[in-house]
Write a protein that holds these residues in place. Structure first.
Motif, PDB file in Angstrom:
ATOM      1  N   ILE A   6       0.722  -1.125   0.045  1.00 16.96           N
ATOM      2  CA  ILE A   6      -0.062  -0.004  -0.122  1.00 16.96           C
ATOM      3  C   ILE A   6       0.790   1.227   0.025  1.00 16.96           C
ATOM      4  CG2 ILE A   6      -0.280  -0.031   2.386  1.00 16.96           C
ATOM      5  CD1 ILE A   6      -3.255   1.060   2.048  1.00 16.96           C
ATOM      6  N   LEU A   7       2.034   1.350   0.867  1.00 14.76           N
ATOM      7  CA  LEU A   7       2.705   2.394   0.706  1.00 14.76           C
ATOM      8  C   LEU A   7       3.388   2.727  -0.677  1.00 14.76           C
ATOM      9  CD1 LEU A   7       4.760   2.126   3.945  1.00 14.76           C
ATOM     10  CD2 LEU A   7       2.679   3.739   3.459  1.00 14.76           C
ATOM     11  N   ARG A   8       3.661   1.734  -1.188  1.00  9.62           N
ATOM     12  CA  ARG A   8       4.190   1.803  -2.792  1.00  9.62           C
ATOM     13  C   ARG A   8       3.341   2.644  -3.578  1.00  9.62           C
ATOM     14  NH1 ARG A   8       7.120  -3.118  -5.888  1.00  9.62           N
ATOM     15  NH2 ARG A   8       7.563  -1.809  -7.811  1.00  9.62           N
ATOM     16  N   ALA A  15       2.092  11.897   1.609  1.00 11.25           N
ATOM     17  CA  ALA A  15       1.141  10.927   1.788  1.00 11.25           C
ATOM     18  C   ALA A  15       1.594   9.665   2.314  1.00 11.25           C
ATOM     19  CB  ALA A  15       0.084  10.772   0.550  1.00 11.25           C
ATOM     20  N   THR A  16       2.748   9.317   1.863  1.00 17.23           N
ATOM     21  CA  THR A  16       3.299   8.284   2.379  1.00 17.23           C
ATOM     22  C   THR A  16       3.583   8.177   3.888  1.00 17.23           C
ATOM     23  OG1 THR A  16       4.283   7.944   0.082  1.00 17.23           O
ATOM     24  CG2 THR A  16       5.263   6.370   1.923  1.00 17.23           C
ATOM     25  N   PRO A  35       9.834  -0.245   1.465  1.00 14.33           N
ATOM     26  CA  PRO A  35      10.381   1.012   2.231  1.00 14.33           C
ATOM     27  C   PRO A  35      10.179   2.063   1.252  1.00 14.33           C
ATOM     28  CG  PRO A  35      12.145  -0.367   1.335  1.00 14.33           C
ATOM     29  CD  PRO A  35      10.883  -1.275   1.105  1.00 14.33           C
ATOM     30  N   TYR A  36      10.207   3.295   1.792  1.00 18.82           N
ATOM     31  CA  TYR A  36      10.013   4.434   0.915  1.00 18.82           C
ATOM     32  C   TYR A  36      11.521   5.460   1.168  1.00 18.82           C
ATOM     33  CZ  TYR A  36       8.254   7.209   4.903  1.00 18.82           C
ATOM     34  OH  TYR A  36       8.193   7.766   6.203  1.00 18.82           O
ATOM     35  N   LEU A 110      11.041   9.523  -6.795  1.00 16.50           N
ATOM     36  CA  LEU A 110      11.987  10.217  -5.630  1.00 16.50           C
ATOM     37  C   LEU A 110      11.406  11.641  -5.552  1.00 16.50           C
ATOM     38  CD1 LEU A 110      14.463   9.699  -3.952  1.00 16.50           C
ATOM     39  CD2 LEU A 110      15.766  10.355  -6.009  1.00 16.50           C
ATOM     40  N   GLU A 111      11.270  12.129  -4.222  1.00 12.34           N
ATOM     41  CA  GLU A 111      11.146  13.619  -4.128  1.00 12.34           C
ATOM     42  C   GLU A 111      12.154  14.169  -3.295  1.00 12.34           C
ATOM     43  OE1 GLU A 111       7.178  14.413  -2.578  1.00 12.34           O
ATOM     44  OE2 GLU A 111       6.126  12.757  -3.561  1.00 12.34           O
TER      45      GLU A 111
END
Length: 370
Positions: A6-8, A15-16, A35-36, A110-111
Motif C-alpha cells: 500500500i505504501l508503494r 501522503a506516504t 520501504p520508501y 523520488l522527491e
C-alpha cells in the motif's frame, strides 16, 4: 510473510509519511511494506579522523560505477521517495554526480534527496552540488527538495579537535557560506547542519546553535551512536558518553531547550533526555520496515547503525527477493532486540504513530500561522 504494497502506491512522500504513521502499529515481521527511504553508503573512505567514529580505520571496497549502474538497472526502485547518499565521505568519490543521476533515473517517484558531508572538500562539494542542482532543475522528475547536510561539532579548535583535522572549522564554514550562496540560485536546495553531542563540545553547543540561527541553517543534535559495525567506535565509549551526573544534566537541559523551540525533533529529544539517565529508547524507529540501507559493496541492511547481520547482497539477488525473504525476518527481529533499545540515532524522524502525527500537524499549522 505478507507483502504490504500500500505504501508503494502512494503518489507523494507526504501522503506516504502520513499513512505510514497510521499503519505503524500494524507493521510487524509478518506484514512487510515496501520501504520508501533508502540510505546509500557510497564509500567508507573518509578524510576526517574523528574522535567519535572509526570508519576511517576500516577498509573500503566500494562498488564501481558500472556495478552500481547494473544494480539499479536490475531492480525496480519506484517505491523509494527519499534517498540519502552518505559515507564515509561521499564527495571523495570522483563519480558522485554520475551515481546520483543513476539513482534519480531509476527512482521515478523520488522527491527528497540528502547528501551528508563533513564539508572539508570545499571546491569538490560546490562543483558536485551545483551539477546535481542543474540536473534536477533541467530534468522532468519529482525531486523538489535537495538537502546538503554538513557536520559541524563545535566552534573553532573544538571542531578541529573532534574531527582530527587542523583547520577543519575554517574549511567547513567556507563550504557552508558557498552552499548558502548557491541555494539562492536553486530554491529546492536546502543547507542543514548536524552535530554530535559529546563531553568534548558540551561547553560550546549554545554558541554553535547561535551560529546556525544567524545563518538561518536548520541544525539537529544527537548523542554519539555506539556501533561496532558501522562506526567502529565502541572501544571509545569512555570518552564519548556522559558518565558525570553534572554533564548529563547539562546535556539534558540543552536537549530540553531545543525541544521547546517548536522543533520537529522534539519527540526524539525527549527520548535522548531519558536515555541520558539510563532509560531505554521508547520511540519506535521504522528502519527495517520503512527504510533500508545499501552498503558500499551492495549489502542490504535494515539499519545503518546495526549491521550485525546482512539481509543479502544486491549484486547477487534482487531487492524484492532479499527484502521479503524469511531470513530478513530474523534480521529485523535481531535489530529490534539487540540494537534499538540503546540506539541514539536520528535516522527516522517522521511521525511513528497517530499522536506524533497529530503533534506534527499542529506544529506545521503553528509555523504557517507565524
Amino acid at each position: 510473510m505478507i507483502r504490504f504494497p500500500i505504501l508503494r502506491k502512494m503518489k507523494t512522500i507526504h501522503a506516504t509519511q502520513v499513512l505510514a504513521s497510521v499503519l505503524t502499529p500494524l507493521i510487524n515481521n509478518r506484514l512487510i511494506p515496501y520501504p520508501y527511504i533508502m540510505i546509500f553508503v557510497l564509500t567508507r573512505k573518509c578524510n576526517c579522523r574523528c574522535k567519535m567514529c572509526g570508519i576511517w580505520k576500516t577498509e573500503s571496497h566500494p562498488m564501481s560505477l558500472s556495478v552500481i549502474k547494473t544494480l539499479f538497472e536490475r531492480n525496480d526502485f519506484s517505491f523509494i521517495k527519499s534517498l540519502t547518499l552518505t559515507g564515509g565521505e561521499p564527495f571523495l568519490r570522483p563519480d558522485l554526480t554520475e551515481i546520483a543521476k543513476i539513482c534519480f533515473s531509476k527512482m521515478p517517484f523520488l522527491e527528497h534527496v540528502l547528501v551528508a558531508t563533513n564539508g572539508l572538500l570545499e571546491n569538490k562539494i560546490i562543483n558536485d552540488v551545483k551539477e546535481i542542482c542543474m540536473y534536477i532543475a533541467s530534468e522532468r522528475n519529482h525531486i523538489h527538495s535537495f538537502d546538503v547536510q554538513v557536520s559541524l561539532d563545535g566552534v573553532g579548535e573544538i571542531h578541529d579537535h573532534i574531527r582530527g583535522v587542523p583547520g577543519a572549522y575554517i574549511r567547513v564554514t567556507r563550504s557552508l557560506s558557498a552552499l548558502l550562496e548557491l541555494s539562492k540560485e536553486y530554491p529546492f536546495l536546502n543547507i542543514r547542519m548536524s552535530t554530535m553531542v559529546l563531553p568534548a563540545n558540551l561547553s560550546c553547543l549554545e554558541e554553535l546553535h547561535q551560529f546556525a540561527e544567524r545563518e538561518k541553517i536548520l541544525i539537529h543534535y544527537s548523542p554519539v551512536v555506539l556501533s561496532p559495525d558501522y562506526y567502529n567506535n565502541e572501544h571509545c565509549a569512555d570518552s564519548l558518553l556522559f558518565y558525570n551526573q553534572q554533564m548529563k544534566e547539562e546535556a539534558a537541559r540543552f536537549f530540553r531547550k531545543r525541544g521547546l523551540e517548536n522543533s520537529g525533533f522534539r519527540t526524539f529529544y525527549r527520548d535522548m533526555i531519558s536515555m541520558l539517565f539510563g532509560d531505554v529508547r521508547r520511540r519506535v524507529c521504522m528502519f527495517g520496515f520503512y527504510g533500508c540501507v545499501v552498503e558500499e559493496n551492495g549489502d542490504l541492511y535494515p539499519c545503518l547503525n546495526c549491521e550485525k547481520v546482512k539481509m543479502g547482497n544486491l549484486i547477487h539477488s534482487s531487492f524484492e527477493e532479499i527484502w521479503f525473504h524469511r531470513h530478513s525476518q530474523h534480521v529485523r527481529r535481531n535489530l529490534r532486540k539487540e540494537c534499538c533499545p540503546d540506539c541514539t540515532s536520528l535516522c527516522y524522524t517522521h511521525p511513528a504513530n497517530f499522536l506524533e502525527l497529530l503533534e506534527e500537524i499542529m506544529r506545521r499549522k503553528y509555523t504557517w500561522e507565524n
